[in-house]
Design a protein around this motif. Structure first.
Motif, PDB file in Angstrom:
ATOM      1  N   SER A 179       0.824  -1.205   0.000  1.00 13.28           N
ATOM      2  CA  SER A 179       0.000   0.000   0.000  1.00 13.28           C
ATOM      3  C   SER A 179       0.860   1.259   0.000  1.00 13.28           C
ATOM      4  O   SER A 179       0.486   2.273  -0.586  1.00 13.28           O
ATOM      5  CB  SER A 179      -0.996  -0.008   1.167  1.00 13.28           C
ATOM      6  OG  SER A 179      -0.347  -0.160   2.411  1.00 13.28           O
ATOM      7  N   GLU A 210       0.390   3.870  -3.068  1.00 11.70           N
ATOM      8  CA  GLU A 210      -0.064   5.234  -2.824  1.00 11.70           C
ATOM      9  C   GLU A 210       0.925   6.280  -3.317  1.00 11.70           C
ATOM     10  O   GLU A 210       0.586   7.448  -3.464  1.00 11.70           O
ATOM     11  CB  GLU A 210      -0.343   5.435  -1.331  1.00 11.70           C
ATOM     12  CG  GLU A 210      -1.562   4.633  -0.916  1.00 11.70           C
ATOM     13  CD  GLU A 210      -2.054   5.026   0.460  1.00 11.70           C
ATOM     14  OE1 GLU A 210      -1.253   5.529   1.254  1.00 11.70           O
ATOM     15  OE2 GLU A 210      -3.254   4.823   0.716  1.00 11.70           O
ATOM     16  N   ARG A 235       2.145   6.340  -6.218  1.00 14.13           N
ATOM     17  CA  ARG A 235       1.701   6.652  -7.579  1.00 14.13           C
ATOM     18  C   ARG A 235       2.837   6.735  -8.597  1.00 14.13           C
ATOM     19  O   ARG A 235       2.621   7.093  -9.737  1.00 14.13           O
ATOM     20  CB  ARG A 235       0.944   7.986  -7.633  1.00 14.13           C
ATOM     21  CG  ARG A 235      -0.230   8.061  -6.697  1.00 14.13           C
ATOM     22  CD  ARG A 235      -1.452   7.461  -7.337  1.00 14.13           C
ATOM     23  NE  ARG A 235      -2.589   7.500  -6.410  1.00 14.13           N
ATOM     24  CZ  ARG A 235      -3.593   6.648  -6.467  1.00 14.13           C
ATOM     25  NH1 ARG A 235      -3.606   5.688  -7.379  1.00 14.13           N
ATOM     26  NH2 ARG A 235      -4.598   6.727  -5.614  1.00 14.13           N
ATOM     27  N   THR A 260      -2.529  -3.846  -7.453  1.00 12.14           N
ATOM     28  CA  THR A 260      -3.616  -2.923  -7.129  1.00 12.14           C
ATOM     29  C   THR A 260      -4.920  -3.686  -6.918  1.00 12.14           C
ATOM     30  O   THR A 260      -5.659  -3.428  -5.967  1.00 12.14           O
ATOM     31  CB  THR A 260      -3.804  -1.894  -8.261  1.00 12.14           C
ATOM     32  OG1 THR A 260      -2.548  -1.277  -8.531  1.00 12.14           O
ATOM     33  CG2 THR A 260      -4.798  -0.829  -7.860  1.00 12.14           C
ATOM     34  N   TRP A 266      -5.561   1.944   2.564  1.00 14.86           N
ATOM     35  CA  TRP A 266      -5.554   1.978   1.116  1.00 14.86           C
ATOM     36  C   TRP A 266      -6.797   2.690   0.612  1.00 14.86           C
ATOM     37  O   TRP A 266      -7.910   2.303   0.922  1.00 14.86           O
ATOM     38  CB  TRP A 266      -5.490   0.541   0.582  1.00 14.86           C
ATOM     39  CG  TRP A 266      -5.717   0.400  -0.881  1.00 14.86           C
ATOM     40  CD1 TRP A 266      -6.745  -0.309  -1.473  1.00 14.86           C
ATOM     41  CD2 TRP A 266      -4.962   0.958  -1.939  1.00 14.86           C
ATOM     42  NE1 TRP A 266      -6.647  -0.214  -2.830  1.00 14.86           N
ATOM     43  CE2 TRP A 266      -5.571   0.560  -3.149  1.00 14.86           C
ATOM     44  CE3 TRP A 266      -3.845   1.783  -1.985  1.00 14.86           C
ATOM     45  CZ2 TRP A 266      -5.074   0.944  -4.396  1.00 14.86           C
ATOM     46  CZ3 TRP A 266      -3.359   2.162  -3.221  1.00 14.86           C
ATOM     47  CH2 TRP A 266      -3.975   1.737  -4.409  1.00 14.86           C
ATOM     48  N   GLU A 267      -6.547   3.749  -0.117  1.00 18.86           N
ATOM     49  CA  GLU A 267      -7.628   4.470  -0.770  1.00 18.86           C
ATOM     50  C   GLU A 267      -8.763   4.854   0.171  1.00 18.86           C
ATOM     51  O   GLU A 267      -8.498   5.426   1.221  1.00 18.86           O
ATOM     52  CB  GLU A 267      -8.199   3.607  -1.909  1.00 18.86           C
ATOM     53  CG  GLU A 267      -7.177   3.271  -2.971  1.00 18.86           C
ATOM     54  CD  GLU A 267      -7.012   4.353  -4.006  1.00 18.86           C
ATOM     55  OE1 GLU A 267      -7.978   4.635  -4.699  1.00 18.86           O
ATOM     56  OE2 GLU A 267      -5.897   4.922  -4.121  1.00 18.86           O
ATOM     57  N   LYS A 285      -8.758   4.217   3.926  1.00 16.25           N
ATOM     58  CA  LYS A 285      -7.727   4.908   4.690  1.00 16.25           C
ATOM     59  C   LYS A 285      -8.322   5.799   5.781  1.00 16.25           C
ATOM     60  O   LYS A 285      -7.886   5.760   6.928  1.00 16.25           O
ATOM     61  CB  LYS A 285      -6.872   5.755   3.750  1.00 16.25           C
ATOM     62  CG  LYS A 285      -5.668   6.363   4.406  1.00 16.25           C
ATOM     63  CD  LYS A 285      -4.744   7.008   3.387  1.00 16.25           C
ATOM     64  CE  LYS A 285      -3.473   7.477   4.057  1.00 16.25           C
ATOM     65  NZ  LYS A 285      -2.277   7.103   3.296  1.00 16.25           N
TER      66      LYS A 285
END
Lengths: 144, 144
Positions: A47, A51, A53, A107, B12-13, B16
């Motif tokens: 993660s 994150e 990117r 992902t 995660w995303e 979070k």
DNA sequence: CCGTATCCAAGCCGATACTG
DNA sequence: CAGTATCGGCTTGGATACGG
């Protein structure tokens, strides 16, 4: 013909039929992959990279992950690379540079773990209560 | 004030934000509960009891689970009981009888693990290919 | 029947030291 | 910078023996 039920399997309701189509090797591998979510560092490392990117150097991953040792991080990253969850790119420079990137498969993995994690997290109080109650009643069958 | 990122976290995303609302103790417990899915016997034992649809005696659980030792089964069952995933009922008889039953929380747990497991299982070939490819190229950076 | 107690082997993970 | 090598503590789980 003795029917030996393989260890460490999981089958439940509607997924049972599908699981039964797997060979023993596939079943074992499935468990191994699923198990990485309880590996001390794998999920968290994934993660962190996801994150970011963008490609992330070894040292930056180490910073963000936190208290991990170099050895453990190396091992974790190698495992993730092996399973196609991240990519590892080495640049032939001095000093060396290595960049890690999440893969689409990685992902997807994170996206599939998230619901389970969230479910547990939203029930964490209930689990806590259960543990407290359990600890307060004397250990079952305890002699005396 | 040093900001120490707790070990073994996952965020995660979209989950979070929710994870960040948890206390450190809750976060740790969440990981512990999630981790039971990679415990060698917990998940399999739960699904065995769940599929039986009725209270199940220790010895019957042992039969169905397979090659587990008594000690490990006892430990597994105690853990599941402590977390409220199964119930344990002792009958004061001779010979002793103990019955285990899945709880609604336990069933929910199985239902929440199933999608992840299925996702991994349907991609198991891809993971296998990735591992094969990894093993065939010489270990990265390996000297000579 | 349903456990507990003890011993033991294997593996994980951190700390530390060293290298291309 | 990004590893590898080695050691040592800790946990996990199997085998076995025993107990209420």
């Amino acid at each position: 013909m003795k029917k030996v039920r393989k260890q460490s399997k999981f089958s439940w309701e509607h997924i049972k039929d599908f699981c039964d189509t797997l060979t023993e090797a596939e079943d074992t591998l499935t468990r191994e992959i699923v198990s990485c979510i309880s590996d001390k560092w794998s999920l968290w490392t994934m993660s962190v990279i996801a994150e970011n990117r963008q490609p992330m150097r070894f040292s930056r991953v180490m910073e963000h992950v936190g208290e991990i040792s170099q050895k453990s991080l190396t091992k974790t990253l190698r495992g993730l690379e092996r399973d196609g969850l991240i990519t590892r790119k080495v640049f032939a420079e001095v000093p060396p540079r290595v960049e890690y990137t999440i893969t689409p498969l990685g992902t997807e993995m994170l996206d599939n773990v998230a619901p389970l994690w969230l479910w547990v997290a939203t029930r964490v109080r209930r689990f806590q209560d259960s543990r407290n109650a359990f600890n307060q009643r004397q250990p079952a069958i305890r002699k005396q």
